[in-house]
Design a protein around this motif. Structure first.
Motif, short mmCIF file in Angstrom:
data_model
loop_
_atom_site.label_atom_id
_atom_site.label_comp_id
_atom_site.label_asym_id
_atom_site.label_seq_id
_atom_site.Cartn_x
_atom_site.Cartn_y
_atom_site.Cartn_z
N THR A 55 -54.28 22.03 -59.80
CA THR A 55 -53.59 23.26 -59.39
C THR A 55 -54.54 24.27 -58.75
O THR A 55 -54.17 25.43 -58.53
N ARG A 169 -42.70 26.02 -59.33
CA ARG A 169 -42.08 25.68 -58.03
C ARG A 169 -42.76 26.40 -56.88
O ARG A 169 -43.00 25.80 -55.81
N ASN A 174 -48.13 24.29 -54.33
CA ASN A 174 -46.96 23.70 -53.70
C ASN A 174 -46.61 24.35 -52.37
O ASN A 174 -45.74 23.85 -51.65
N THR A 175 -47.22 25.46 -52.05
CA THR A 175 -46.88 26.18 -50.82
C THR A 175 -48.02 26.23 -49.82
O THR A 175 -47.79 26.50 -48.64
#
Length: 235
Positions: A55, A169, A174-175
């Protein structure tokens, strides 16, 4: 309980200087970030994730000179950003000053540190707008804004609202696109190494080397410019 590396914090005197430093030092241009109204700061981000640190991203943060903060109830900024000594340390060049680990249970992680005699601070709710929606999180910020242990004790973050079914999310992992920079290792030295190790163990943090010595947070990155080491050097 388990926590894991979330992001490295590089402090810059201003965001433009931070971008220039990133391009010259790491060979990449950081992606967009956002503004933090509560603390009057803004940032730029880029992904540094690897299988060992899935992450991980890097945040370049600075005080936003255009931010309008209420004159009443202005909180001390996070990450010691109001500290004159730290501001002087990054006046000529941005520097790695801190790091943040994510947890699925903020209250349990805070309590685990408290049992070690460490007040990491309350969980402060924060958010910023992204192109894909509003990103929410809780982060541990002391009222005095202090990082503790010269920045080597990570702040705690829990992503999403407490009731979110998919809290990760909109996490930057994730972006953000791949940047060409990857985190290889994180190491810490500090005069209070034993106490730091006990704190890391209490929150289930692994993958970080701790040794006794002068205060320093060391992150090794593989970059387009080769292997680069970022150090806090006790700042």
């Amino acid at each position: 309980m388990k926590t894991q590396m979330d992001h490295l914090v590089v402090l810059a005197a201003n965001l433009e200087m931070g971008v220039q430093w990133c391009e010259a030092t790491l060979g990449v241009t950081p992606g967009p970030g956002g503004e933090h109204d509560k603390y009057g700061t803004h940032n730029r981000l880029f992904k540094i994730a690897t299988p060992a640190y899935p992450t991980a991203y890097l945040e370049i943060i600075a005080i936003n000179p255009h931010a309008v903060r209420p004159k009443k109830m202005q909180p001390t900024r996070w990450f010691d950003m109001d500290d004159a000594t730290l501001q002087a340390a990054v006046k000529t060049e941005p520097r790695l000053v801190h790091w943040v680990v994510n947890t699925p249970d903020m209250q349990a992680a805070r309590m685990a540190l408290r049992m070690q005699g460490i007040d990491r601070g309350p969980a402060v709710s924060a958010s910023r707008r992204t192109s894909k929606g509003v990103l929410n999180w809780q982060i541990s910020v002391r009222a005095d804004g202090q990082r503790l242990f010269d920045g080597t004790l990570p702040s705690l973050i829990q992503w999403g609202k407490p009731e979110a079914t998919d809290p990760m999310r909109l996490h930057p992992r994730n972006t953000l696109p791949r940047s060409g920079v990857s985190l290889q290792s994180v190491a810490v030295t500090h005069p209070s190494a034993a106490k730091l190790q006990a704190a890391y163990d209490a929150i289930g943090l692994e993958g970080v080397t701790v040794a006794e010595g002068p205060a320093n947070l060391l992150a090794t990155l593989q970059t387009p410019k080769g292997l680069v080491q970022l150090q806090s050097l006790g700042a």
